[in-house]
Design a protein around this motif. Sequence first.
Motif, PDB file in Angstrom:
ATOM      1  N   SER A   1     -11.299   3.390  -4.579  1.00 38.18           N
ATOM      2  CA  SER A   1      -9.837   3.459  -4.479  1.00 38.18           C
ATOM      3  C   SER A   1      -9.101   2.974  -5.720  1.00 38.18           C
ATOM      4  O   SER A   1      -7.891   3.193  -5.838  1.00 38.18           O
ATOM      5  CB  SER A   1      -9.350   2.662  -3.262  1.00 38.18           C
ATOM      6  OG  SER A   1      -9.605   1.273  -3.428  1.00 38.18           O
TER       7      SER A   1
ATOM      8  N   LEU B   1       0.819  -1.209   0.000  1.00 37.71           N
ATOM      9  CA  LEU B   1       0.000   0.000   0.000  1.00 37.71           C
ATOM     10  C   LEU B   1       0.851   1.257   0.000  1.00 37.71           C
ATOM     11  O   LEU B   1       0.478   2.269  -0.601  1.00 37.71           O
ATOM     12  CB  LEU B   1      -0.948  -0.018   1.203  1.00 37.71           C
ATOM     13  CG  LEU B   1      -1.967  -1.167   1.213  1.00 37.71           C
ATOM     14  CD1 LEU B   1      -2.771  -1.152   2.508  1.00 37.71           C
ATOM     15  CD2 LEU B   1      -2.891  -1.068   0.005  1.00 37.71           C
TER      16      LEU B   1
ATOM     17  N   ALA C   1      -6.811   0.057  -2.885  1.00 42.06           N
ATOM     18  CA  ALA C   1      -6.386  -0.017  -1.489  1.00 42.06           C
ATOM     19  C   ALA C   1      -6.698  -1.368  -0.862  1.00 42.06           C
ATOM     20  O   ALA C   1      -6.549  -1.539   0.350  1.00 42.06           O
ATOM     21  CB  ALA C   1      -7.053   1.091  -0.682  1.00 42.06           C
TER      22      ALA C   1
ATOM     23  N   CYS D   1      -1.013   4.409  -1.488  1.00 37.60           N
ATOM     24  CA  CYS D   1      -2.285   4.370  -0.774  1.00 37.60           C
ATOM     25  C   CYS D   1      -2.087   4.696   0.702  1.00 37.60           C
ATOM     26  O   CYS D   1      -3.030   5.076   1.397  1.00 37.60           O
ATOM     27  CB  CYS D   1      -2.933   2.997  -0.914  1.00 37.60           C
ATOM     28  SG  CYS D   1      -3.401   2.559  -2.592  1.00 37.60           S
TER      29      CYS D   1
END
Length: 270
Positions: free
Chosen positions: A205, A91, A216, A96
């Motif tokens: 996302s 991530l 994400a 993210c």
Amino acid sequence: MMRRAQPWLGTLVDITADGDAQTITQAFAEVALVHRLMSFHDAASDISRLNRAAAGELLEVHPHTWQVLRLAAQIGELSQGLFNIACAPRLVDWHCLPRPDAADMPAYRPTQAVYQCEQEPLVRKLAAGWVDVGGIAKGYAVDLAVEALQRAGVVAGCVNAGGDLRCFGDRAWPVAVRDPRAPQRSGAQLELRNEALATSAAYFSARSHEGRQISALVDGRNGEPLVMANSASVRAPRCAIADALTKVVLASGDAQHAVLAGLQASAFII
């Protein structure tokens, strides 16, 4: 019924309850505590401390953090790695999550255990790695808020943290679940009574990153992004369980996954 909303956990937390303003404020305090303890962004949080720890180090964390880490490990084991909170390096790499200051990013190894819960409230760091509890802590915060309302004598209420929600009391609560292909519309309507519901999907996302589609949401088995057009919703007695299991159902594509029954949960995919 009184209704109040506050921004916590990267979303809007909405509490509706048959109680007074002070009682609802106490419930929000429980959500704020989870936000402070388990933030990936806050260098002072328990999660950041665990991520900075060296392999072999033993840390004392807040009992709530310990409970979330233990539940995450249990669901990770039951799901054979589909749920894996050690996906934080992925991530961060996809932007993210923010990269911690002055930190070398550890490699993501899906089968590697990064931590182990020992006697409460102790956690041992087993290997270099970063964890992010964003896929379970929101549900846990909802559970704490519900418990705070119930301790105060509230007989009916609903706590909703960005679509992860739990209702209690002798009434049915109508809930609409977004259509993942057209999130502005409802894809399903249902009623909840003394239970929790959580939904996961990539529709908000998902984006392009370095020539590939990412989101994400991560498949814990291999670190690949979950970018399918479906959503997964899980009903369970506790919101923390429902929250985590949505990732298991979404990654597996199986609304009858074996882990559900053992945790008194059910699921549907849209």
